[in-house]
Write an enzyme that holds these catalytic residues in place. Structure first.
Site, PDB file in Angstrom:
ATOM      1  N   HIS A   1      -1.833   3.880   8.398  1.00 52.84           N
ATOM      2  CA  HIS A   1      -0.669   3.035   8.130  1.00 52.84           C
ATOM      3  C   HIS A   1      -0.351   2.926   6.656  1.00 52.84           C
ATOM      4  O   HIS A   1       0.690   2.418   6.280  1.00 52.84           O
ATOM      5  CB  HIS A   1      -0.901   1.619   8.674  1.00 52.84           C
ATOM      6  CG  HIS A   1      -0.881   1.543  10.149  1.00 52.84           C
ATOM      7  ND1 HIS A   1      -1.966   1.168  10.882  1.00 52.84           N
ATOM      8  CD2 HIS A   1       0.098   1.833  11.042  1.00 52.84           C
ATOM      9  CE1 HIS A   1      -1.658   1.205  12.163  1.00 52.84           C
ATOM     10  NE2 HIS A   1      -0.419   1.615  12.285  1.00 52.84           N
TER      11      HIS A   1
ATOM     12  N   LYS B   1      -4.043  -3.741  17.175  1.00 52.34           N
ATOM     13  CA  LYS B   1      -4.683  -2.465  16.895  1.00 52.34           C
ATOM     14  C   LYS B   1      -5.005  -2.485  15.410  1.00 52.34           C
ATOM     15  O   LYS B   1      -4.380  -3.203  14.648  1.00 52.34           O
ATOM     16  CB  LYS B   1      -3.703  -1.317  17.178  1.00 52.34           C
ATOM     17  CG  LYS B   1      -3.340  -1.212  18.634  1.00 52.34           C
ATOM     18  CD  LYS B   1      -3.565   0.196  19.128  1.00 52.34           C
ATOM     19  CE  LYS B   1      -2.919   0.406  20.462  1.00 52.34           C
ATOM     20  NZ  LYS B   1      -1.756   1.285  20.368  1.00 52.34           N
TER      21      LYS B   1
ATOM     22  N   HIS C   1      -5.022   0.679  10.022  1.00 53.16           N
ATOM     23  CA  HIS C   1      -5.944   1.683   9.503  1.00 53.16           C
ATOM     24  C   HIS C   1      -5.324   2.522   8.393  1.00 53.16           C
ATOM     25  O   HIS C   1      -4.169   2.331   8.027  1.00 53.16           O
ATOM     26  CB  HIS C   1      -6.471   2.557  10.639  1.00 53.16           C
ATOM     27  CG  HIS C   1      -5.391   3.255  11.402  1.00 53.16           C
ATOM     28  ND1 HIS C   1      -4.684   4.308  10.882  1.00 53.16           N
ATOM     29  CD2 HIS C   1      -4.892   3.021  12.641  1.00 53.16           C
ATOM     30  CE1 HIS C   1      -3.800   4.715  11.772  1.00 53.16           C
ATOM     31  NE2 HIS C   1      -3.908   3.949  12.850  1.00 53.16           N
TER      32      HIS C   1
HETATM   33  N1  ARG Z   1       4.773   0.776  15.526  1.00 54.09           N
HETATM   34  C1  ARG Z   1       4.981   2.178  15.369  1.00 54.09           C
HETATM   35  C2  ARG Z   1       3.650   2.888  15.103  1.00 54.09           C
HETATM   36  O1  ARG Z   1       2.745   2.346  14.532  1.00 54.09           O
HETATM   37  C3  ARG Z   1       5.913   2.508  14.242  1.00 54.09           C
HETATM   38  C4  ARG Z   1       7.285   1.901  14.356  1.00 54.09           C
HETATM   39  C5  ARG Z   1       8.309   2.695  13.625  1.00 54.09           C
HETATM   40  N2  ARG Z   1       9.599   2.084  13.566  1.00 54.09           N
HETATM   41  C6  ARG Z   1      10.554   2.218  14.502  1.00 54.09           C
HETATM   42  N3  ARG Z   1      11.675   1.572  14.314  1.00 54.09           N
HETATM   43  N4  ARG Z   1      10.403   2.973  15.543  1.00 54.09           N
HETATM   44  O2  ARG Z   1       3.520   4.025  15.463  1.00 54.09           O
END
Ligand code: ARG
Length: 572
Positions: free
Chosen positions: A133, A127, A130
């Site tokens: 992030h 993905k 963007h």
């Molecule tokens: N990958 C997730 C996102 O982009 C964020 C992960 C956050 N970290 C976690 N340990 N849950 O929404």
């Protein structure tokens, strides 16, 4: 370096019976208006104990401490004892400390021997990386830098979103509408377009969702064809992420993302079953959390597949066992507040008393001027494009300002300033606040911006260059602090003195914006100082002292920018 607060508390203590040292320390204030002194001690609380009007108490304390040599002046105003620290003493202490410490000014050892995990960035594979992030990435990086500076033993983790049902969708979409050539040429943009198409098509034909689920199950079971595609998506994605991290100067110690925990989940599910806190609900496994005002945590679905939350629980247990952390910090959007509350509670119910050492550091939403972003609808601004755009714009400005600069220097400065502008903008407001991303605002070179602070720093460097190495070295060897007692010098020195406290506070509150704001203050005070007092005067003693203060200001700003993850170019 002298700690004025503690010193003042020691001086006051013998004159206020019945108060503990820690009470006195808490009561000492920094007046908002510097005309009321550098520190003030309010006497309201003492009225009851001493049965005297607060102004009378303040007057007697003022009389008793007036002669201490750390003060220039002590005044009683109403219920307050206002204390003016000896400007000369402070200039001596602070400036010589900064010159001696250099890049270590503000560093601490309070974290020694304590492991702190900072998890940040954590984008989702296949993905786009963007603009949304940027928050976790930049805030997390700064929190890591602050903890590192405070002496903690830090571990940086990128918990990649590289697992979950969305990979079923992605693979399904790729097989139907994808092409290998497109993915190789433009990986994420192509994968994103397939993903978008999947959602459009699935609205018309919901059976696609079943197909995607079946594919994910095959992936979970390690079927080679699915695993191969998944791995390929992951690698291509990482290439793109790493390009952005490189631009930002950001690194990680571990990229163990969600998939890393796939074989660590059965144990967690078993532990949950054994502990008796998990129950069956229509074939799924859940932990009820009503008692705590939370909705139930879904641990496994009825088809047995695990979820995002299951992987987070497994990851936390793994981290505790691997690193034995003192703190485990998650820099993740506030949209996920409930998720974190749920699984922190589950950990606690499992009997892990270290659940209290897991910290969710939330932040608000970024939206675009034209409305919020949505990956599903393909409406995104790529972070890489934002950073490149900032560098391009900055390059134009730098060329305009310095027509004679060589190309290599221009490029270097444009990168430091352009990317710095985006980073600084990100770290300027309290992290919890939502904000609207606006090109005009980010690239505004006036006001409380990164370019302003960097430019001030470059000006200070230019003054030092003009003063010459000999003077800069002489200043480092010693200077006459009595030459640094003017109002604007004192203001600047006070702010530099506060920097270490500010860094500590920013660490405690997980709030880099506290550092950002403080270095804006230092930059403004430095500008005012060299505007009010010419630095390169004929009088040697005068000049040496002023150059010493300029050097200290330059160091403080550079160290502060470093904690934000920014460069401090010497020329701009
Ligand atoms: N990958 C997730 C996102 O982009 C964020 C992960 C956050 N970290 C976690 N340990 N849950 O929404």
């Amino acid at each position: 370096m002298i700690n004025y607060r503690e010193k003042i508390a020691e001086i006051i203590a013998p004159h206020v019976e019945g108060l503990e040292m820690s009470d006195i320390l808490d009561m000492i204030e920094v007046p908002a208006d510097s005309k009321m002194g550098d520190y003030a001690f309010p006497c309201f609380k003492l009225a009851k104990v001493l049965r005297k009007a607060p102004p009378l108490i303040a007057a007697s304390i003022a009389d008793a401490i007036r002669d201490a040599d750390i003060f220039d002046k002590v005044e009683q105003v109403n219920a307050y004892v206002n204390m003016f620290i000896s400007r000369e003493n402070m200039a001596q202490q602070v400036v010589s400390q900064v010159l001696a410490d250099g890049e270590n000014y503000g560093r601490s050892t309070i974290g020694e021997g304590k492991k702190v995990i900072v998890e940040y960035s954590s984008p989702n594979i296949a993905k786009p990386f963007h603009i949304g992030h940027i928050r976790s990435t930049v805030i997390g990086n700064s929190i890591y830098k602050i903890y590192d500076f405070l002496g903690y033993d830090t571990i940086r983790i990128n918990h990649l979103g590289d697992y979950g049902t969305q990979f079923g969708k992605m693979i399904c979409a790729y097989r139907r509408w994808g092409s290998k050539e497109d993915v190789e040429r433009e990986p994420i943009k192509s994968l994103l377009s397939y993903y978008t198409k999947f959602h459009e098509e699935a609205e018309k034909d919901p059976s696609l969702n079943d197909e995607a689920r079946a594919i994910f199950t095959r992936l979970e079971h390690g079927e080679p064809e699915e695993v191969e595609l998944w791995q390929w998506f992951r690698e291509e994605s990482l290439k793109e992420f790493n390009r952005v991290y490189k631009m930002l100067g950001i690194e990680f110690d571990s990229y163990n993302g969600e998939s890393f925990y796939s074989d660590k989940m059965p144990r967690i599910v078993q532990e949950l079953a054994d502990s008796g806190i998990m129950e069956k609900d229509q074939g799924a496994n859940i932990v009820r959390l009503d008692e705590y005002g939370l909705s139930p945590a879904l641990i496994t679905k009825s088809d047995g597949s695990t979820l995002y939350i299951t992987r987070d629980i497994a990851a936390a247990v793994y981290r505790k066992e691997t690193y034995d952390f003192y703190k485990n910090i998650y820099v993740v959007a506030s949209q996920q507040n409930l998720h974190f509350q749920q699984w922190f509670k589950v950990l606690e119910l499992m009997g892990y008393d270290w659940a209290k050492d897991c910290v969710h550091v939330p932040f608000g939403l970024v939206s675009l001027e034209s409305g919020t972003m949505s990956t599903r609808k393909g409406k995104v601004v790529f972070l890489e494009d934002v950073l490149n755009g900032a560098v391009d714009k900055t390059r134009e400005i730098i060329i305009e300002k310095n027509p004679d600069l060589d190309e290599e220097s221009i490029e270097e400065i444009a990168k430091a300033v352009g990317i710095g502008a985006v980073v600084f903008n990100e770290l300027s407001n309290y992290r919890i606040k939502d904000y609207v991303f606006s090109w005009d605002h980010v690239l505004n070179f006036e006001g409380e911006t990164g370019p302003y602070v960097q430019y001030t720093h470059a000006r200070l460097c230019s003054i030092m260059r003009k003063a010459g190495e000999e003077t800069v070295e002489a200043a480092a060897a010693g200077f006459d602090a009595s030459k640094l007692t003017g109002d604007s010098a004192h203001r600047l020195i006070t702010l530099i003195y506060q920097l270490p406290e500010v860094i500590l506070e920013a660490g405690e509150k997980y709030e880099p914006s506290i550092v950002t704001r403080h270095i804006v203050d230092i930059a403004q005070a430095a500008n005012k100082y060299y505007h009010d007092e010419h630095i390169l005067v004929d009088d040697e003693a005068e000049k040496t002292a002023r150059v010493a203060l300029v050097t200290a200001a330059e160091t403080a700003i550079r160290n502060g920018l470093g904690l934000l993850g920014m460069k401090a170019p010497e020329r701009m």
